[in-house]
Design a protein around this motif. Structure first.
Motif, mmCIF file in Angstrom:
data_model
loop_
_atom_site.group_PDB
_atom_site.id
_atom_site.type_symbol
_atom_site.label_atom_id
_atom_site.label_comp_id
_atom_site.label_asym_id
_atom_site.label_seq_id
_atom_site.Cartn_x
_atom_site.Cartn_y
_atom_site.Cartn_z
ATOM 1 N N ILE A 13 0.856 -1.183 0.000
ATOM 2 C CA ILE A 13 0.000 0.000 0.000
ATOM 3 C C ILE A 13 0.893 1.233 0.000
ATOM 4 C CG2 ILE A 13 -1.887 1.214 1.136
ATOM 5 C CD1 ILE A 13 -2.539 -1.635 0.140
ATOM 6 N N HIS A 31 1.857 4.256 4.658
ATOM 7 C CA HIS A 31 2.210 3.061 3.883
ATOM 8 C C HIS A 31 1.839 1.813 4.688
ATOM 9 C CE1 HIS A 31 4.217 5.736 1.172
ATOM 10 N NE2 HIS A 31 4.806 4.758 0.499
ATOM 11 N N ASN A 38 -1.268 -5.163 2.174
ATOM 12 C CA ASN A 38 -2.421 -6.057 2.202
ATOM 13 C C ASN A 38 -1.909 -7.451 2.523
ATOM 14 O OD1 ASN A 38 -4.465 -4.234 1.703
ATOM 15 N ND2 ASN A 38 -4.423 -4.517 -0.520
ATOM 16 N N GLY A 88 -7.405 -0.260 -0.393
ATOM 17 C CA GLY A 88 -6.410 0.666 -0.906
ATOM 18 C C GLY A 88 -5.824 1.592 0.136
ATOM 19 N N VAL A 89 -5.466 2.789 -0.333
ATOM 20 C CA VAL A 89 -4.760 3.782 0.476
ATOM 21 C C VAL A 89 -5.719 4.491 1.435
ATOM 22 C CG1 VAL A 89 -3.468 5.947 0.339
ATOM 23 C CG2 VAL A 89 -3.060 4.126 -1.343
ATOM 24 N N VAL A 122 -1.932 0.734 -4.976
ATOM 25 C CA VAL A 122 -1.564 -0.596 -4.488
ATOM 26 C C VAL A 122 -0.679 -1.288 -5.514
ATOM 27 C CG1 VAL A 122 -2.424 -2.845 -3.726
ATOM 28 C CG2 VAL A 122 -3.737 -0.768 -3.213
#
Length: 225
Positions: free
Chosen positions: A95, A103, A106, A173-174, A189
């Motif tokens: 990430i 940061h 996953n 995601g972020v 990602v």
């Protein structure tokens, strides 16, 4: 009485205390992670000294099995019936946030607490060795030479009942801060996956031996247990 619950009972050792939404005690989720991964890390304490050993494994129903040499110090300790903690992790992506603080990765992970058991029943030992082989590469057990009596005598099989376990999963995601959204930094990602490469034949392999389909089409995310 057989435990037919679809979830593991939460205990003091398995109950998550942070990022609770990522935790699960669902048995199928935990079994799926165990069946996809190829290596676990087994930790234990001996005379106040912690140890951790990476090792391959296999799962049959509600037991995890590992095997090694009867001369191994590690396995001689496990044969005593000791408490262990086992961790399995699958890394699915990086990430990359706009800020380094956010940061992440996953992942799918499982933590197991249990007491080791020396497997002495010969039928169970044989099934466990088949389970190890088929876990690593389905189709191999019936293709390769199976263990002989001498090899079985040199091999110790340990089981760990799956009674205390939890999984933790991070997807998506972020998660950037609002004030960072306009930064001129790429965010997203980077997916990761264990991918088999081209098989490398043994130098002494007979050239007439054809590469088996189970190697040619190997997919570590598909397991036959």
């Amino acid at each position: 009485m057989e435990n037919t619950s679809q979830t593991f009972e939460q205990t003091e050792r398995t109950t998550l205390t942070r990022s609770l939404k990522r935790g699960t005690y669902d048995k199928q989720t935990i079994y799926d992670i165990l069946d996809e991964s190829l290596v676990c890390h087994v930790s234990y304490v001996q005379n106040g000294q912690p140890f951790m050993i990476p090792i391959s494994y296999g799962r049959m129903d509600d037991k995890l099995y590992i095997h090694g040499s009867v001369g191994s110090h590690f396995f001689r300790e496990l044969a005593k019936g000791i408490d262990v903690c086992i961790c399995i992790t699958l890394l699915d992506g990086l990430i990359l946030a706009r800020s380094t603080f956010h940061h992440s990765v996953n992942y799918r992970s499982v933590v197991i607490f249990g007491k080791t058991e020396l497997v002495t029943d010969e039928e169970e030992r044989w099934k466990a060795l088949e389970c190890f082989t088929e876990h690593i590469i389905p189709g191999r057990w019936n293709d390769a030479r199976q263990p002989n009596a001498s090899e079985m005598k040199k091999t110790m099989v340990i089981s760990i009942p799956l009674e205390e376990a939890s999984a933790k999963v991070r997807t998506g995601g972020v998660n950037d801060d609002e004030e960072d959204m306009d930064l001129n930094v790429w965010a997203g990602v980077l997916p990761l996956k264990l991918v088999p490469q081209l098989p490398e034949p043994d130098a002494a392999l007979d050239s007439s031996i054809v590469l088996p389909d189970y190697i040619k089409n190997y997919n570590n995310s598909v397991k036959i247990v």
